[in-house]
Design a protein around this motif. Sequence first.
Motif, PDB file in Angstrom:
ATOM      1  N   LEU A 204       0.839  -1.197   0.000  1.00 33.22           N
ATOM      2  CA  LEU A 204       0.000   0.000   0.000  1.00 33.22           C
ATOM      3  C   LEU A 204       0.879   1.254   0.000  1.00 33.22           C
ATOM      4  CD1 LEU A 204      -3.028   0.462   0.120  1.00 33.22           C
ATOM      5  CD2 LEU A 204      -2.883   0.474   2.611  1.00 33.22           C
ATOM      6  N   ALA A 205       2.049   1.158   0.649  1.00 31.62           N
ATOM      7  CA  ALA A 205       2.956   2.313   0.712  1.00 31.62           C
ATOM      8  C   ALA A 205       3.771   2.463  -0.568  1.00 31.62           C
ATOM      9  CB  ALA A 205       3.891   2.152   1.909  1.00 31.62           C
ATOM     10  N   GLY A 206       3.633   1.513  -1.515  1.00 30.06           N
ATOM     11  CA  GLY A 206       4.335   1.639  -2.788  1.00 30.06           C
ATOM     12  C   GLY A 206       5.681   0.929  -2.839  1.00 30.06           C
ATOM     13  N   ASP A 207       6.008   0.132  -1.803  1.00 33.42           N
ATOM     14  CA  ASP A 207       7.253  -0.646  -1.878  1.00 33.42           C
ATOM     15  C   ASP A 207       7.041  -1.851  -2.785  1.00 33.42           C
ATOM     16  OD1 ASP A 207       8.590   0.969   0.006  1.00 33.42           O
ATOM     17  OD2 ASP A 207       7.512  -0.067   1.620  1.00 33.42           O
ATOM     18  N   VAL A 208       8.082  -2.196  -3.543  1.00 34.94           N
ATOM     19  CA  VAL A 208       7.986  -3.362  -4.437  1.00 34.94           C
ATOM     20  C   VAL A 208       9.046  -4.383  -4.044  1.00 34.94           C
ATOM     21  CG1 VAL A 208       8.212  -4.155  -6.845  1.00 34.94           C
ATOM     22  CG2 VAL A 208       7.099  -1.967  -6.359  1.00 34.94           C
ATOM     23  N   VAL A 209       8.667  -5.656  -3.942  1.00 35.81           N
ATOM     24  CA  VAL A 209       9.659  -6.724  -3.789  1.00 35.81           C
ATOM     25  C   VAL A 209       9.498  -7.689  -4.961  1.00 35.81           C
ATOM     26  CG1 VAL A 209       9.793  -6.610  -1.256  1.00 35.81           C
ATOM     27  CG2 VAL A 209       8.207  -8.212  -2.332  1.00 35.81           C
ATOM     28  N   VAL A 210      10.627  -8.271  -5.374  1.00 37.07           N
ATOM     29  CA  VAL A 210      10.615  -9.181  -6.520  1.00 37.07           C
ATOM     30  C   VAL A 210      11.233 -10.507  -6.075  1.00 37.07           C
ATOM     31  CG1 VAL A 210      11.315  -9.493  -8.923  1.00 37.07           C
ATOM     32  CG2 VAL A 210      10.892  -7.186  -8.060  1.00 37.07           C
ATOM     33  N   GLN A 297       0.715 -11.590  -0.371  1.00 37.37           N
ATOM     34  CA  GLN A 297      -0.567 -11.071  -0.874  1.00 37.37           C
ATOM     35  C   GLN A 297      -1.389 -10.514   0.298  1.00 37.37           C
ATOM     36  OE1 GLN A 297      -1.881 -10.638  -3.788  1.00 37.37           O
ATOM     37  NE2 GLN A 297      -4.103 -10.766  -3.613  1.00 37.37           N
ATOM     38  N   LEU A 298      -1.440 -11.284   1.379  1.00 31.71           N
ATOM     39  CA  LEU A 298      -2.223 -10.843   2.541  1.00 31.71           C
ATOM     40  C   LEU A 298      -1.587  -9.610   3.179  1.00 31.71           C
ATOM     41  CD1 LEU A 298      -3.188 -14.294   4.065  1.00 31.71           C
ATOM     42  CD2 LEU A 298      -4.668 -12.692   2.851  1.00 31.71           C
ATOM     43  N   ARG A 299      -0.263  -9.611   3.260  1.00 27.36           N
ATOM     44  CA  ARG A 299       0.431  -8.449   3.834  1.00 27.36           C
ATOM     45  C   ARG A 299       0.099  -7.199   3.021  1.00 27.36           C
ATOM     46  NH1 ARG A 299       4.375  -8.311   7.217  1.00 27.36           N
ATOM     47  NH2 ARG A 299       4.833 -10.199   8.348  1.00 27.36           N
ATOM     48  N   ALA A 300       0.191  -7.321   1.710  1.00 23.30           N
ATOM     49  CA  ALA A 300      -0.048  -6.151   0.846  1.00 23.30           C
ATOM     50  C   ALA A 300      -1.488  -5.658   1.002  1.00 23.30           C
ATOM     51  CB  ALA A 300       0.254  -6.504  -0.608  1.00 23.30           C
ATOM     52  N   VAL A 301      -2.454  -6.572   0.920  1.00 26.58           N
ATOM     53  CA  VAL A 301      -3.849  -6.106   0.915  1.00 26.58           C
ATOM     54  C   VAL A 301      -4.302  -5.649   2.302  1.00 26.58           C
ATOM     55  CG1 VAL A 301      -4.400  -7.534  -1.095  1.00 26.58           C
ATOM     56  CG2 VAL A 301      -5.030  -8.341   1.179  1.00 26.58           C
ATOM     57  N   ALA A 302      -3.641  -6.165   3.348  1.00 28.22           N
ATOM     58  CA  ALA A 302      -4.005  -5.736   4.704  1.00 28.22           C
ATOM     59  C   ALA A 302      -3.278  -4.452   5.094  1.00 28.22           C
ATOM     60  CB  ALA A 302      -3.688  -6.844   5.706  1.00 28.22           C
ATOM     61  N   GLY A 303      -2.395  -3.966   4.218  1.00 30.84           N
ATOM     62  CA  GLY A 303      -1.681  -2.712   4.509  1.00 30.84           C
ATOM     63  C   GLY A 303      -0.472  -2.905   5.410  1.00 30.84           C
TER      64      GLY A 303
END
Length: 388
Positions: A204-210, A297-303
């Motif tokens: 949500l903060a715009g960080d990207v991991v690959v 996925q859960l981390r990202a969508v839960a903020g």
Amino acid sequence: MKRIGVIGGGQLAWMMGGAAESLGLELVIQTPHPTDPAVSIASDTIFAAIDDATATAKLATCCDVITFENEFINLEALQELAQQGVCFRPPLEALAPLLDKYQQRCYLDEIGLPQPDFLSLQGEVGKEELTLPGSLAKPISLSDLDFPVVLKARRHGYDGQGTFIIKDSNSLKETWQKLGHQSVILEEFIPFEQELAVIAARSLAGDVVVYPVVETQQEEQVCRRVLVPAAISPAVVTDIEKIARTLLNSLQAVGVFGIELFLTSSGKVLVNEVSPRTHNSGHFSLDACGTSQFEQQLRAVAGFPLGSPALHCEGVVMVNLLGYEYSQNDYLEKRQKLTNLPQTFVHWYGKTESRPGRKLGHVTTLLNPQQQPQADAVAQEIESLWYS
Ligand code: ADP
């Protein structure tokens, strides 16, 4: 943030179960069938079709945010819910350019990502309309095409269903007829050296991991095995990581995305397809990475902040356990044999019916540095136990 709604109840939602528990989240699943894998890990289930937006409105009343394990949704109907304040992550604006394969290719063109040449085919027999994207637009007829080409249904394709390699104009006409002359996409056939894939996540903060780039091996257009990391040069890894970051940032995505790619003999990377969700090519992350794609996925969508995608072993082999017959067998004995292999984890999706090609489970084997060169042999051993 406590309750996450998930549209789709297949194995991808089922594999979110463990992570949801450890993150203290509850999953409420919208899926059509009581026997779907994720029903067993859901704290609540709404039994309805994936594209039933009335059911999704109900799902929204008991969830803080809604995410997806299946993209065969009714986007317009969900857009109305979003206007009424329902929170979707990834946001619907990030899904919109990806759901139709032709529109997805146009979007990838717009943001400058490398991919096969493509055009759309629509109209009727004798009055075919071939449309090239954007600035390349020029009149073109079926006889101008360079065969082979790859014909793809624009929506609802999976595991190679809806994808056809076409050798000449007669087979093009036949295949298109079989598809009822629906609008389709035609792509340049890429005689790739390797098929690669990568999972990337944006918070949500715009960080990207690959995640590590993997090699995927398809047979009859269905993924059979995944080798991690792919045996490719650091320059190719850098290209792919850049593609993943550009894509997720352009989309302003929140969540996990799977990106499938071709590597050509000249070392060029081309995007095959983007999936706005967790992906089969990332299943190895459950057993082999700091944070699995499902937890991510859960981390990202839960903020929440994202976790580390790094491998905690030298390498991994992931083999899909595909159905090879019509049966209701749960293959317990074979699964036991697979579990007895060293450093091996068997994930069985609990589907009640097997049919040829159906994904019933997968096996992950962690490799030590000595075994890494034998990744193919490890995959063969697993397959010989499964398909024997
Ligand atoms: P699906 O959405 O059903 O997974 P894909 O578009 O990924 O379908 O295609 C399935 C497989 O077909 C790919 O993994 C690849 O092996 C082959 N394929 C798809 N597009 C092309 C292409 N343009 N050139 C060569 N092979 C292709």
